[in-house]
Design a protein around this motif. Structure first.
Motif: not given
Length: 174
Positions: A98-109, A119-127, A158-163
């Motif tokens: 999806h042409a999204v840039t991963p900024l970081g991944t953390t295992i919570l549990a 997971a913290e991701l960055q990309g366009s709204y469409e991506a 650009r949008i930063v998403a935290r999932l």
């Protein structure tokens, strides 16, 4: 005219009979008629509820029969592979598609059989929209617990998403 004062035995019997009649009438109204009326009202409500339940059940069965989807399988780890590594490789494939840039991944549990990942991701709204749409129908059993979207302060396009994802997995041989 009678010279005796008071009630005659006939009058006393009539008054006792009338008193018993009134007592029976009041008892019927208090103890039998009220509950009978309530019972008839409840019976009609029950009939309406049963009809509504039957209609709803048929509608749900029809909907489930035509729109049912099976749950995706649980993520099966390869021998020697950790859950975090499997999830990381899944996220890398997903972000690359999806042409999204991963900024970081953390295992919570991580407690078998599930692993919570942020997971913290960055990309366009469409991506990011395409990525999230794909998460609606994942290839293995997972849940999207939380999602936080923010605009990148340096680039408003650009949008930063935290999932926060909850991934269910199975270790090999189990």
């Amino acid at each position: 005219m009678s010279s005796t004062t008071g009630f005659t035995p006939r009058d006393i019997r009539l008054m006792i009979g009338f008193g018993l009649f009134v007592e029976v009438l009041v008892g019927y109204m208090l103890f039998i008629d009220g509950p009978l009326g309530q019972m008839h009202k409840l019976r009609s409500q029950l009939t309406k509820s049963q009809a509504a339940y039957t209609t709803l059940k048929e509608a749900v069965q029809t909907q489930v029969g035509t729109d049912a989807r099976k749950l995706p399988p649980v993520l099966t780890l390869k021998p020697g592979e950790s859950c975090s590594l499997a999830i990381q490789s899944f996220l890398e494939r997903l972000t690359a598609r999806h042409a999204v840039t991963p900024l970081g991944t953390t295992i919570l549990a991580q407690e078998a059989p599930n692993c919570r990942v942020e997971a913290e991701l960055q990309g366009s709204y469409e991506a990011l929209g395409g990525l999230i749409s794909e998460l609606e129908h994942p290839e293995f059993l997972m849940g999207l617990e939380a999602m936080d979207l923010k605009t990148d302060p340096e680039d408003p396009d650009r949008i930063v998403a935290r999932l926060t994802l909850n991934v269910f997995y199975r270790e090999p041989g189990k």
